[in-house]
Design an enzyme around this catalytic site. Structure first.
Site, mmCIF file in Angstrom:
data_model
loop_
_atom_site.group_PDB
_atom_site.id
_atom_site.type_symbol
_atom_site.label_atom_id
_atom_site.label_comp_id
_atom_site.label_asym_id
_atom_site.label_seq_id
_atom_site.Cartn_x
_atom_site.Cartn_y
_atom_site.Cartn_z
ATOM 1 N NE ARG A 67 -1.917 1.780 3.422
ATOM 2 C CZ ARG A 67 -2.146 1.935 4.898
ATOM 3 N NH1 ARG A 67 -2.880 1.086 5.450
ATOM 4 N NH2 ARG A 67 -1.269 2.816 5.493
ATOM 5 C CG HIS A 107 -6.822 3.194 5.501
ATOM 6 N ND1 HIS A 107 -6.997 1.802 5.188
ATOM 7 C CD2 HIS A 107 -8.005 3.662 5.756
ATOM 8 C CE1 HIS A 107 -8.339 1.609 5.261
ATOM 9 N NE2 HIS A 107 -8.969 2.709 5.606
ATOM 10 C CE1 TYR A 118 0.181 2.647 8.766
ATOM 11 C CE2 TYR A 118 -0.978 4.633 10.238
ATOM 12 C CZ TYR A 118 -0.934 3.459 8.866
ATOM 13 O OH TYR A 118 -1.684 3.868 7.657
HETATM 14 C C1 LIG Z 1 -16.653 -4.242 9.688
HETATM 15 C C2 LIG Z 1 -15.671 -3.185 9.546
HETATM 16 N N1 LIG Z 1 -14.956 -2.717 10.658
HETATM 17 C C3 LIG Z 1 -14.198 -1.651 10.439
HETATM 18 C C4 LIG Z 1 -14.145 -0.957 9.473
HETATM 19 C C5 LIG Z 1 -13.026 0.316 9.254
HETATM 20 N N2 LIG Z 1 -12.001 -0.093 8.204
HETATM 21 C C6 LIG Z 1 -12.130 0.224 7.015
HETATM 22 S S1 LIG Z 1 -10.946 -0.203 6.102
HETATM 23 C C7 LIG Z 1 -10.007 -1.203 7.708
HETATM 24 C C8 LIG Z 1 -8.733 -1.615 7.302
HETATM 25 C C9 LIG Z 1 -8.959 -2.941 6.383
HETATM 26 O O1 LIG Z 1 -7.944 -3.324 6.337
HETATM 27 P P1 LIG Z 1 -7.489 -4.538 5.016
HETATM 28 O O2 LIG Z 1 -8.554 -5.572 5.041
HETATM 29 O O3 LIG Z 1 -6.140 -5.208 5.215
HETATM 30 O O4 LIG Z 1 -7.494 -3.802 3.646
HETATM 31 P P2 LIG Z 1 -6.660 -2.671 3.386
HETATM 32 O O5 LIG Z 1 -7.344 -1.289 3.337
HETATM 33 O O6 LIG Z 1 -5.351 -2.674 3.859
HETATM 34 O O7 LIG Z 1 -6.675 -3.121 1.666
HETATM 35 C C10 LIG Z 1 -10.942 -0.768 8.601
HETATM 36 C C11 LIG Z 1 -10.688 -1.245 10.101
HETATM 37 C C12 LIG Z 1 -14.859 -1.219 8.150
HETATM 38 N N3 LIG Z 1 -14.906 -0.463 7.070
HETATM 39 N N4 LIG Z 1 -15.813 -2.206 8.373
#
Ligand SMILES: Cc1ncc(C[n+]2csc(CCOP(=O)(O)OP(=O)(O)O)c2C)c(N)n1
Ligand SMILES: [Mg+2]
Lengths: 327, 334
Positions: free
Chosen positions: B248, B252, B261
């Site tokens: 990434r 985020h 971080y």
């Molecule tokens: C059920 C839920 N909990 C929390 C969130 C908030 N949230 C959005 S993206 C994210 C992290 C997702 O990480 P990952 O699955 O590794 O995908 P990435 O963003 O790294 O591509 C979080 C905690 C959410 N969208 N849905």
């Protein structure tokens, strides 16, 4: 006209819809060979095969979520939750997904799924086999919630739910399954979703209710008739979104309204019905709106003493109706 | 001299060039979105940067005229490959009425376009996984020969819907291809605090399907494994789980600062391993692309992006009362 039980009407509705449309299929726990723990899908596996009557893994979010996906594709899934109490793991799929598919895609996608679940108490089911869960879902525009009160309605409303273009939660009272019998035509008929139904005409008091409590109210009304009290009974049939017009009309008709649900009282469907009446019927009311409901404890206890205390029954309804008539 | 890697996969020079074009287009749209965000013109960006190779490599291995996809918020490379246009992506970025994803109702990254078989998605992560399984189930019931392709992040592979959905697909041997784009972070929480198994691909074993870990920085590696997964899917051999290791490159989202971080060296190192640059080099090493041709391509994409940005910026918003539409099918949309 053939007399059928409430559950036979449910089964017949599914069978007819599956015969009519290849896109209709059933998925859920134990719905296949066993025909469901209540036997709602009895005979469907033999008639339609395992491809259209699918025993799923024990995982409610998948049952709802896979159904949502299939519905988006263009199928007409009927997903069964074994008990309404166990719909909780699927709440995210129902509220965040099914109810929002049309809206969030600006009408590009839709989600015509029916989710059936047996609800309700008075069956020694204790906390987790007795609950009414409709209020959890009853502020989610995009969803419809249907709760039939008799076999005739169960068939017509379930057929309408399956044909509906939007997601429908269809809650069947598990005690009504075998307790209630009535005439159910073999014809292909549907009843309108979103419309309440007058089950009894009367002039002195109005009772508004749904599900098994309609039957309790009708029994009570018979008795009160002998005492010269004439009760008007409106069956909501669809508890979300509510048929406001019918509610207002029924409230105005007698000016004395009793609202009955076996759900916990606070925040129930009846709270919303009361709000509709108070917004619209101020000068037509001759008494405060009355509510008869379960107490505000988490759910129905197992021991017969406590269960009876919690559960609405014909005697409690009769008493509440008499009190209101005498107000 | 032996065959070139893409030729071994049955890909022509034109096809890999098209892959690169799609990757670069995604990258450049994403970069433009950030500029617009920092200029205060759009409220939110969530990036595909660093994951384009996995997204485009996978999409090109699918039948983009038949297959269904349930993408997650970073999948600009997937939706472009499936037919969404830059103009449509900017309409979504600006939340304009004409946005085909949602008519401006959802944040950017919440893709959906029925005509291109892109399922509508939401914000709660991983809910799309059972949907993709449901589409595959429908395809199997209707005896169709399409596959259903779903993606998510590695953090999202902890949700119940991941496990419930994959198990359902495994039990019923459904034509589902699940690709976890493992960028090693879920917002700020690193992989080792997210996943207890050694790899995400290992999780496949529990669900009776093969699991593969691939270098998600290389579109050809991803192409190969998705192509094979699709063949199995279509032949009735069931689902596959693929873990594509990616980076990434950005924070985020536009609301995050990843320097809180991640240390500088890590970010620098990642940028040296940019999948878009690596693939550009592969094409140049194989005489498919030259510096001049690349400059021309960049010019062409810039022009398209400029036009799309202008169009979207000037397009009307939905009327306020449009918020009332499309709750149910009836009531004339009200
Ligand atoms: C059920 C839920 N909990 C929390 C969130 C908030 N949230 C959005 S993206 C994210 C992290 C997702 O990480 P990952 O699955 O590794 O995908 P990435 O963003 O790294 O591509 C979080 C905690 C959410 N969208 N849905
Ligand atoms: Mg991640």
């Amino acid at each position: 006209m053939p007399v059928k039980s409430y559950i036979q009407a449910v089964t017949q509705a599914m069978r007819e819809e599956m015969e009519r449309d290849d896109k209709v299929f059933v998925l859920g726990e134990d719905v296949g060979k066993k025909g469901g723990v209540f036997k709602a899908t009895e005979g469907l596996y033999d008639q339609f095969g395992e491809e259209r009557v699918i025993d799923t893994p024990l995982a409610e979010s998948a049952i709802a979520g896979v159904g949502v996906g299939a519905a988006m594709y263009g199928m007409r899934p009927i997903a069964e939750m074994q008990f309404a109490d166990f719909i909780m793991p699927a709440v995210n799929q129902i509220i965040s997904e099914a109810s929002r598919v049309r809206y969030r895609s600006n009408n590009d996608w839709s989600c015509p799924i029916t989710i059936r679940a047996p609800y309700g108490g008075g069956v020694h089911g204790a906390l987790y086999h007795s609950q009414s869960v409709e209020a959890v879902f009853a502020n989610q525009p995009g969803l419809k919630i249907v709760m039939p009160s008799n076999p005739y309605d169960a068939k017509g409303l379930l057929k309408a739910a399956i044909r509906d273009e939007d997601p429908v939660l269809f809650f069947e009272h598990k005690r009504a399954y075998r307790l209630l019998k009535g005439e159910v035509p073999d014809d292909d008929y549907v009843l309108p979703i979103g419309k309440a139904d007058v089950k009894r005409e009367g002039d002195d008091i109005t009772v508004i209710t749904y599900g098994l409590c309609v039957n309790f109210a009708l029994q009570a009304a018979e008795k009160l008739e002998e005492e010269g009290i004439s009760a008007h009974i409106l069956d909501l049939r669809t508890v979300y979104p509510l048929d406001q017009e019918a509610i207002i009309e029924a409230a105005k008709k007698t000016g004395k309204v009793l609202l009955v649900t076996e759900d916990n009282k606070e925040g129930s469907i009846m709270s919303e019905v009361a709000a509709i009446i108070s917004e619209n019927c101020l000068f037509d009311l001759d008494s405060p709106i009355q509510r008869l409901a379960g107490p505000d404890v988490p759910a129905m206890p197992y021991a017969p003493t406590m269960e009876k205390f919690f559960m609405v029954n014909p005697d409690k309804v009769e008493e509440a109706m008499r009190d209101l008539a005498e107000f | 001299m032996g065959k070139k890697r893409h030729e071994e996969l049955g890909l022509t020079d034109e096809q890999v060039l098209d892959m690169y074009r799609t990757m670069l287009l995604a990258r450049k749209i994403d970069e433009r979105m950030w500029l617009l965000n920092r200029a205060g013109k759009i409220p939110f960006v969530i990036s595909c940067q660093g994951q384009e190779a996995a997204q485009v490599g996978a999409s090109f291995a699918l039948d983009r005229d038949k297959d269904y996809t349930a993408p997650y918020y970073r999948d600009m490379g997937v939706v472009l490959a499936f037919g969404m246009t830059p103009k449509e992506l900017f309409l979504s970025g600006f939340a304009k009425a004409e946005d085909p994803n949602s008519g401006g109702r959802q944040m950017p990254g919440h893709f959906g376009q029925k005509k291109n078989r892109i399922l509508t998605g939401s914000s709660p992560v991983t809910t799309q996984l059972p949907h993709a399984v449901g589409v595959a189930l429908a395809g199997k019931m209707e005896k169709k020969d399409f596959a259903s392709f779903v993606t998510l992040g590695e953090g999202s592979s902890n949700q119940g819907d991941f496990h419930e959905g994959l198990n359902f697909a495994g039990v019923h041997k459904l034509p589902v291809i699940t690709m976890v784009e493992n960028n090693k972070y879920a917002i700020s929480v690193p992989l080792e605090r997210q996943v207890a198994s050694e790899t995400v691909a290992d999780r496949a074993k529990s669900y009776g399907m093969p699991g593969y870990q691939v270098n998600g920085n290389d579109p050809l590696e991803v192409y190969k494994v998705v192509k094979e997964a699709r063949e199995r899917a279509i032949n009735g051999e069931g689902p596959t789980l693929i873990e594509a290791i990616t980076n990434r490159l950005t924070a985020h989202s536009s609301d995050d600062d990843h320097t809180a971080y991640r240390d500088k060296e890590e970010i620098e190192e990642m940028k040296k391993n940019d999948c878009v640059h690596i693939f550009s080099q592969y094409l140049k090493d194989n005489d498919i692309l030259t510096d001049e041709k690349e400059q021309e391509l960049i010019k062409e994409l810039d022009k398209e992006i400029n036009e799309a940005t202008d169009y979207a910026e000037n397009a009307p918003y939905a009327e306020p009362e449009d918020a009332l539409k499309y709750v149910y099918a009836d009531k004339g949309g009200e």
